[in-house]
Design a protein around this motif. Structure first.
Motif, mmCIF file in Angstrom:
data_model
loop_
_atom_site.group_PDB
_atom_site.id
_atom_site.type_symbol
_atom_site.label_atom_id
_atom_site.label_comp_id
_atom_site.label_asym_id
_atom_site.label_seq_id
_atom_site.Cartn_x
_atom_site.Cartn_y
_atom_site.Cartn_z
ATOM 1 N N GLY A 63 0.830 -1.213 0.000
ATOM 2 C CA GLY A 63 0.000 0.000 0.000
ATOM 3 C C GLY A 63 0.856 1.250 0.000
ATOM 4 O O GLY A 63 1.944 1.263 0.567
ATOM 5 N N ASN A 64 0.343 2.302 -0.585
ATOM 6 C CA ASN A 64 1.006 3.605 -0.565
ATOM 7 C C ASN A 64 0.433 4.422 0.597
ATOM 8 O O ASN A 64 -0.773 4.460 0.780
ATOM 9 C CB ASN A 64 0.740 4.310 -1.903
ATOM 10 N N GLY A 65 1.292 5.062 1.358
ATOM 11 C CA GLY A 65 0.807 5.886 2.472
ATOM 12 C C GLY A 65 0.877 5.141 3.785
ATOM 13 O O GLY A 65 1.632 4.186 3.933
ATOM 14 N N ASP A 66 0.066 5.591 4.744
ATOM 15 C CA ASP A 66 0.209 5.015 6.087
ATOM 16 C C ASP A 66 -0.598 3.736 6.283
ATOM 17 O O ASP A 66 -0.368 3.010 7.239
ATOM 18 C CB ASP A 66 -0.150 6.053 7.165
ATOM 19 N N TYR A 67 -1.549 3.449 5.391
ATOM 20 C CA TYR A 67 -2.339 2.216 5.484
ATOM 21 C C TYR A 67 -1.900 1.203 4.428
ATOM 22 O O TYR A 67 -1.482 1.589 3.332
ATOM 23 C CB TYR A 67 -3.828 2.523 5.250
ATOM 24 N N TYR A 68 -2.058 -0.080 4.753
ATOM 25 C CA TYR A 68 -2.013 -1.095 3.687
ATOM 26 C C TYR A 68 -3.327 -0.938 2.923
ATOM 27 O O TYR A 68 -3.336 -0.554 1.762
ATOM 28 C CB TYR A 68 -1.848 -2.478 4.314
ATOM 29 N N SER A 69 -4.443 -1.169 3.594
ATOM 30 C CA SER A 69 -5.747 -0.884 2.989
ATOM 31 C C SER A 69 -6.834 -0.930 4.062
ATOM 32 O O SER A 69 -6.795 -1.782 4.955
ATOM 33 C CB SER A 69 -6.074 -1.901 1.893
ATOM 34 N N SER A 70 -7.791 -0.011 3.940
ATOM 35 C CA SER A 70 -8.920 -0.013 4.892
ATOM 36 C C SER A 70 -10.059 -0.903 4.388
ATOM 37 O O SER A 70 -11.192 -0.779 4.849
ATOM 38 C CB SER A 70 -9.412 1.410 5.143
ATOM 39 N N GLY A 71 -9.767 -1.754 3.408
ATOM 40 C CA GLY A 71 -10.769 -2.741 2.985
ATOM 41 C C GLY A 71 -11.741 -2.186 1.969
ATOM 42 O O GLY A 71 -11.447 -1.209 1.262
ATOM 43 N N ASN A 72 -12.888 -2.826 1.908
ATOM 44 C CA ASN A 72 -13.881 -2.426 0.912
ATOM 45 C C ASN A 72 -14.253 -0.960 1.099
ATOM 46 O O ASN A 72 -14.530 -0.519 2.214
ATOM 47 C CB ASN A 72 -15.133 -3.298 1.088
ATOM 48 N N ASP A 73 -14.271 -0.203 -0.002
ATOM 49 C CA ASP A 73 -14.711 1.193 0.067
ATOM 50 C C ASP A 73 -16.218 1.197 0.300
ATOM 51 O O ASP A 73 -16.982 0.695 -0.528
ATOM 52 C CB ASP A 73 -14.352 1.913 -1.244
ATOM 53 N N LEU A 74 -16.615 1.771 1.431
ATOM 54 C CA LEU A 74 -18.028 1.667 1.802
ATOM 55 C C LEU A 74 -18.933 2.463 0.867
ATOM 56 O O LEU A 74 -20.140 2.239 0.845
ATOM 57 C CB LEU A 74 -18.210 2.080 3.270
ATOM 58 N N THR A 75 -18.352 3.342 0.067
ATOM 59 C CA THR A 75 -19.195 4.036 -0.916
ATOM 60 C C THR A 75 -19.574 3.098 -2.074
ATOM 61 O O THR A 75 -20.418 3.448 -2.891
ATOM 62 C CB THR A 75 -18.519 5.299 -1.494
#
Ligand SMILES: CCCCC/C=C/CC(=O)SCCNC(=O)CCNC(=O)[C@H](O)C(C)(C)COP(=O)(O)OP(=O)(O)OC[C@H]1O[C@@H](n2cnc3c(N)ncnc32)[C@H](O)[C@@H]1OP(=O)(O)O
Length: 364
Positions: A161-173
């Motif tokens: 991942g780019n940035g401070d997260y790997y991924s926050s998972g499914n985009d809730l939008t």
């Protein structure tokens, strides 16, 4: 020397800064903000400037972009800057600064940065401002990148991942744009997409490694059970809050997690939503090894480059031997999980959780 080595040198970074000035086309404000943020992070570290006032639009946008990188190490920011510049300037790829044939960037991705070098194809989630939440476009792009990586001449494939997260998972939008057929059609479309998406991981033929640079949530965690190795920074956390969201497990985790970590530990994660530290995830077998964040990128990429020098056919064949007994089972589990989720997405429990997040009433 490769212009965009996996660990970019100061010289690579300076070359990239010069290349930005030579860009023939304006890359647009969003990219310029990303470049600004990565530059600041690489040279000054995390943003600790006071937040500009709400009407100071330009400086606020810059501050937001920089601040969104959180505690991303300077070295990783430098690397991401170099990768981003490379992805913007395909015409420069053939310049004399690049050894022919050693460094390839795939363009045409909006949500990913995909690079191939030293026998490693790296697929990097690239929505840092949204904590690398996976929107519909990103699901499609990851599938496309995996299919290309399975056929290219790389030896191993890495997701990070780019940035401070790997991924926050499914985009809730993903739950918000309702088609003419209504919510039922939306749930069905999402289930079809999810099944195809997870299927790409089940069938991926080369060693697949996750470089978990920061927190991971939801589907970005469950998929790890389908990877061949998972290296994590000690800043990473692993969280599958499905019950909180009125949902149920996916990514084959209902099958892989109990096998990897024991049924009771899997229950704590998948049903009760217990968030694990990287150390805990390693102790439970989900993570292969944890590294201090300060040396994470350096140590992991050194190791991956050594793996990528191993004989490619032996790697593929060994993976096939290890995985093939499970493949049919995994596809069946995937189909069932998607089916169950399709029903969950239509439930009040799920709808309320998504509405609460989108109306800023709740966060994990
Ligand atoms: C095809 C469909 C398949 C479906 C497969 C199903 C998968 C199941 C899952 O993956 S379940 C997990 C879903 N993820 C979440 O519930 C996470 C929601 N996000 C949060 O709780 C928080 O954002 C956080 C804890 C991840 C980070 O909090 P923090 O305070 O550090 O940062 P912000 O909340 O300000 O986030 C920055 C901006 O990013 C947006 N964002 C983050 N994650 C998501 C997400 N998963 N979906 C949509 N948007 C997300 C957040 O809204 C901020 O946007 P803004 O700057 O425009 O306000």
């Amino acid at each position: 020397m490769n212009r965009t080595a996996m660990r970019a040198s100061q010289k690579d970074f300076e070359n990239s800064m010069n290349q930005v000035k030579l860009l023939k086309k304006d890359p647009g404000n969003e990219v310029k903000l990303k470049l600004y943020a990565l530059y600041k992070q690489a040279t000054e570290g995390p943003c600790n400037m006071p937040k500009p006032g709400v009407f100071d639009l330009i400086n606020k946008a810059k501050w937001d972009a920089w601040n969104a990188l959180g505690s991303l190490p300077k070295e990783a920011a430098r690397q991401n800057y170099v990768d981003l510049v490379s992805s913007l300037s395909p015409s420069l790829e053939s310049s004399s600064q690049v050894e022919p044939g050693t460094d390839r960037k795939s363009t045409g991705f909006e949500t990913l940065v995909v690079t191939s070098e030293d026998g490693i194809t790296k697929i990097m989630f690239n929505r840092p401002k949204k904590k690398n939440a996976i929107n519909t476009e990103m699901y499609h792009e990851i599938m496309r990148a995996l299919k290309a990586a399975s056929k290219d001449d790389s030896i191993i494939t890495v997701l990070t991942g780019n940035g401070d997260y790997y991924s926050s998972g499914n985009d809730l939008t993903n739950f918000t744009d309702i088609p003419p057929g209504g919510v039922e059609e939306k749930a069905k479309n999402n289930a079809v997409l999810l099944r195809e998406f997870v299927g790409c991981f089940i069938d991926f033929p080369k060693p697949l490694i996750a470089v978990v640079n920061g927190p991971a949530v939801g589907i970005s965690v469950t998929l790890l059970g389908l990877f061949d190795a998972v290296y994590a920074s000690d800043r990473a956390t692993f969280h599958t809050p499905f019950s909180h969201l009125g949902q149920s497990p996916e990514g084959c985790s209902s099958y892989t997690f109990p096998k990897i970590m024991s049924p009771a530990k899997a229950t704590e994660m998948l049903i009760f939503g217990k968030k694990l530290t990287a150390g805990e995830a390693c102790a439970q077998g989900l993570v292969t090894e944890v590294f201090p964040d300060s040396t994470f990128q350096k140590e992991v990429w050194t190791r991956l480059k050594a793996f990528a020098k191993l004989p490619p056919n032996a790697l593929r064949i060994s993976k096939e031997v290890i995985r093939k007994r499970e493949r049919e089972k995994l596809h069946a589990v995937n189909a069932e999980e998607c089916n169950v989720l399709q029903g969950r997405w239509l439930s009040d429990e799920c709808t309320n959780a998504v509405v609460n997040f989108l109306s800023r009433k709740s966060k994990l």
